[in-house]
Scaffold this motif. Structure first.
Motif, PDB file in Angstrom:
ATOM      1  N   ALA A 295       0.695  -1.024  -0.005  1.00 19.92           N
ATOM      2  CA  ALA A 295      -0.044  -0.070  -0.176  1.00 19.92           C
ATOM      3  C   ALA A 295       0.894   1.363   0.123  1.00 19.92           C
ATOM      4  O   ALA A 295       1.927   1.495  -0.870  1.00 19.92           O
ATOM      5  CB  ALA A 295      -0.890  -0.227   1.315  1.00 19.92           C
ATOM      6  N   GLU A 296       0.774   2.086   0.790  1.00 22.57           N
ATOM      7  CA  GLU A 296       1.273   3.276   0.735  1.00 22.57           C
ATOM      8  C   GLU A 296       2.669   3.324   1.114  1.00 22.57           C
ATOM      9  O   GLU A 296       3.421   4.407   0.701  1.00 22.57           O
ATOM     10  CB  GLU A 296       0.449   4.409   2.091  1.00 22.57           C
ATOM     11  N   GLU A 297       3.203   2.271   1.732  1.00 25.08           N
ATOM     12  CA  GLU A 297       4.663   2.142   2.147  1.00 25.08           C
ATOM     13  C   GLU A 297       5.392   1.934   0.750  1.00 25.08           C
ATOM     14  O   GLU A 297       6.581   2.446   0.667  1.00 25.08           O
ATOM     15  CB  GLU A 297       4.840   1.005   2.901  1.00 25.08           C
TER      16      GLU A 297
ATOM     17  N   HIS B 114       1.142  -6.881  10.618  1.00 29.74           N
ATOM     18  CA  HIS B 114       1.162  -5.737   9.373  1.00 29.74           C
ATOM     19  C   HIS B 114      -0.095  -5.305   9.252  1.00 29.74           C
ATOM     20  O   HIS B 114      -0.391  -4.022   9.034  1.00 29.74           O
ATOM     21  CB  HIS B 114       2.101  -6.349   8.589  1.00 29.74           C
ATOM     22  N   LEU B 115      -1.184  -6.035   8.953  1.00 33.99           N
ATOM     23  CA  LEU B 115      -2.381  -5.572   8.699  1.00 33.99           C
ATOM     24  C   LEU B 115      -2.978  -4.810   9.751  1.00 33.99           C
ATOM     25  O   LEU B 115      -3.570  -3.844   9.522  1.00 33.99           O
ATOM     26  CB  LEU B 115      -3.255  -6.829   8.136  1.00 33.99           C
TER      27      LEU B 115
ATOM     28  N   GLN C 241      -1.591  -2.988  11.965  1.00 31.50           N
ATOM     29  CA  GLN C 241      -0.956  -1.863  11.990  1.00 31.50           C
ATOM     30  C   GLN C 241      -1.533  -0.770  11.004  1.00 31.50           C
ATOM     31  O   GLN C 241      -1.583   0.292  11.262  1.00 31.50           O
ATOM     32  CB  GLN C 241       0.754  -1.833  11.875  1.00 31.50           C
ATOM     33  N   PHE C 242      -1.578  -1.453   9.641  1.00 31.78           N
ATOM     34  CA  PHE C 242      -1.983  -0.794   8.711  1.00 31.78           C
ATOM     35  C   PHE C 242      -3.397  -0.232   8.899  1.00 31.78           C
ATOM     36  O   PHE C 242      -3.836   0.942   8.857  1.00 31.78           O
ATOM     37  CB  PHE C 242      -2.260  -1.620   7.305  1.00 31.78           C
TER      38      PHE C 242
ATOM     39  N   LYS D  91      -3.789   3.803   9.071  1.00 37.40           N
ATOM     40  CA  LYS D  91      -4.499   4.273   8.198  1.00 37.40           C
ATOM     41  C   LYS D  91      -5.769   4.541   7.953  1.00 37.40           C
ATOM     42  O   LYS D  91      -6.310   5.379   6.978  1.00 37.40           O
ATOM     43  CB  LYS D  91      -3.764   3.483   6.837  1.00 37.40           C
TER      44      LYS D  91
ATOM     45  N   GLN E  53       7.612   5.442   5.812  1.00 35.06           N
ATOM     46  CA  GLN E  53       6.613   5.700   6.605  1.00 35.06           C
ATOM     47  C   GLN E  53       6.593   7.209   6.990  1.00 35.06           C
ATOM     48  O   GLN E  53       5.817   7.656   7.666  1.00 35.06           O
ATOM     49  CB  GLN E  53       6.251   4.941   7.934  1.00 35.06           C
TER      50      GLN E  53
END
Length: 278
Positions: free
Chosen positions: A40-42, A143-144, A146-147, A151, A252
């Motif tokens: 994604a944005e990373e 990780h999900l 955290q996203f 986000k 990030q």
């Protein structure tokens, strides 16, 4: 060494095309590197660093292929249509394209959640190659989480009940419904694969691993999770060097940042790879 850069679209299954950027030295390369980008944005935040590193690698004789996975960057398809199995196919197609065009050692280089994609892809292969892992993600579910938290979920909250909201988001996904978070539509097929993914090298994998992490501490050390993973792999007879450097978390940060010392450390790691195969 003079360097050239070119772009093209690589055909994959279903008539889709993946945008690719090749950075290579003039003349015959000493080896090849496939870059697998983060989630994604990373991915967008780290484009500058990936481009600078690719150029530095090419200056030292490496041919580097950067491929946007399905629904990402300039590849065809929408992010909401991307699937985890589809991303594994994309990596496989890109890897085969690269190996057909460059002799010598071939390296897979990943950033953040790209390590999870590489790990799952390796489980479908009967091959070993050196790995260069930048800031590897160990656990896909974490990780999900955290996203979702960073986000989108926190911005959807009014009363601060983060756990309840995250549970509702996951329930929608597990029921087979896509969910939009901060402009990214997450499909159940993509989330399902990410949640199950773990950074685990398959039995029999014989390639050397170099993990490099960027930390804010003046006395940098690998994160405990990565250090433990490396130690366990070495106990099994594998080769894994885990190192850390001081620098900004460019994947990030609000503004686009770079970390030249990470590139320098990566060049040194690639030099060791070249020496291994001589």
């Amino acid at each position: 060494m003079p360097v050239r850069r070119s772009a093209f679209f690589l055909p994959v299954e279903g008539g889709e095309k993946r945008f690719c950027l090749v950075t290579a030295p003039e003349g015959e390369p000493r080896g090849a590197i496939l870059y697998v980008h983060p989630f994604a944005e990373e991915m967008n935040k780290s484009r500058r660093m990936a481009a600078l590193a690719s150029w530095a690698f090419a200056e030292r004789g490496w041919m580097v292929l950067q491929a946007d996975l399905g629904g990402c960057g300039d590849s065809t398809g929408d992010f909401g249509d991307a699937t985890w199995p589809g991303w594994l196919i994309d990596v496989d197609v890109a890897w085969r394209w690269l190996r057909e065009r460059a002799d010598g050692p071939a390296v897979v280089w990943s950033l953040r959640a790209g390590s999870l994609v590489v790990s799952d892809w390796l489980k479908t292969q009967h091959a070993s190659m050196p790995l260069l892992l930048w800031q590897p993600v160990i656990n896909g579910r974490q990780h999900l989480t955290q996203f979702l938290r960073v986000k989108g979920v926190s911005r959807m909250m009014e009363d601060g009940d983060v756990k309840a909201t995250m549970a509702a988001v996951r329930a929608e996904l597990h029921a087979g419904h896509p969910v939009e978070i901060a402009g990214y539509t997450l499909s159940p097929d993509l989330v399902g694969g990410l949640e199950k993914a773990r950074l685990e090298l398959p039995s029999g994998f014989a390639g050397s691993v170099a993990s490099l992490e960027v930390v804010s501490s003046e006395r940098p050390e690998p994160t405990p999770a990565v250090a433990l993973l490396a130690e366990r792999w070495r106990e099994r007879g594998g080769r894994w060097s885990a190192d850390a450097i001081t620098g900004p978390g460019f994947w990030q940060t609000v503004e686009i940042e770079v970390c030249p010392t990470l590139i320098d450390a990566s060049v040194a790691a690639l030099k060791r790879v070249g020496n291994e195969v001589q």
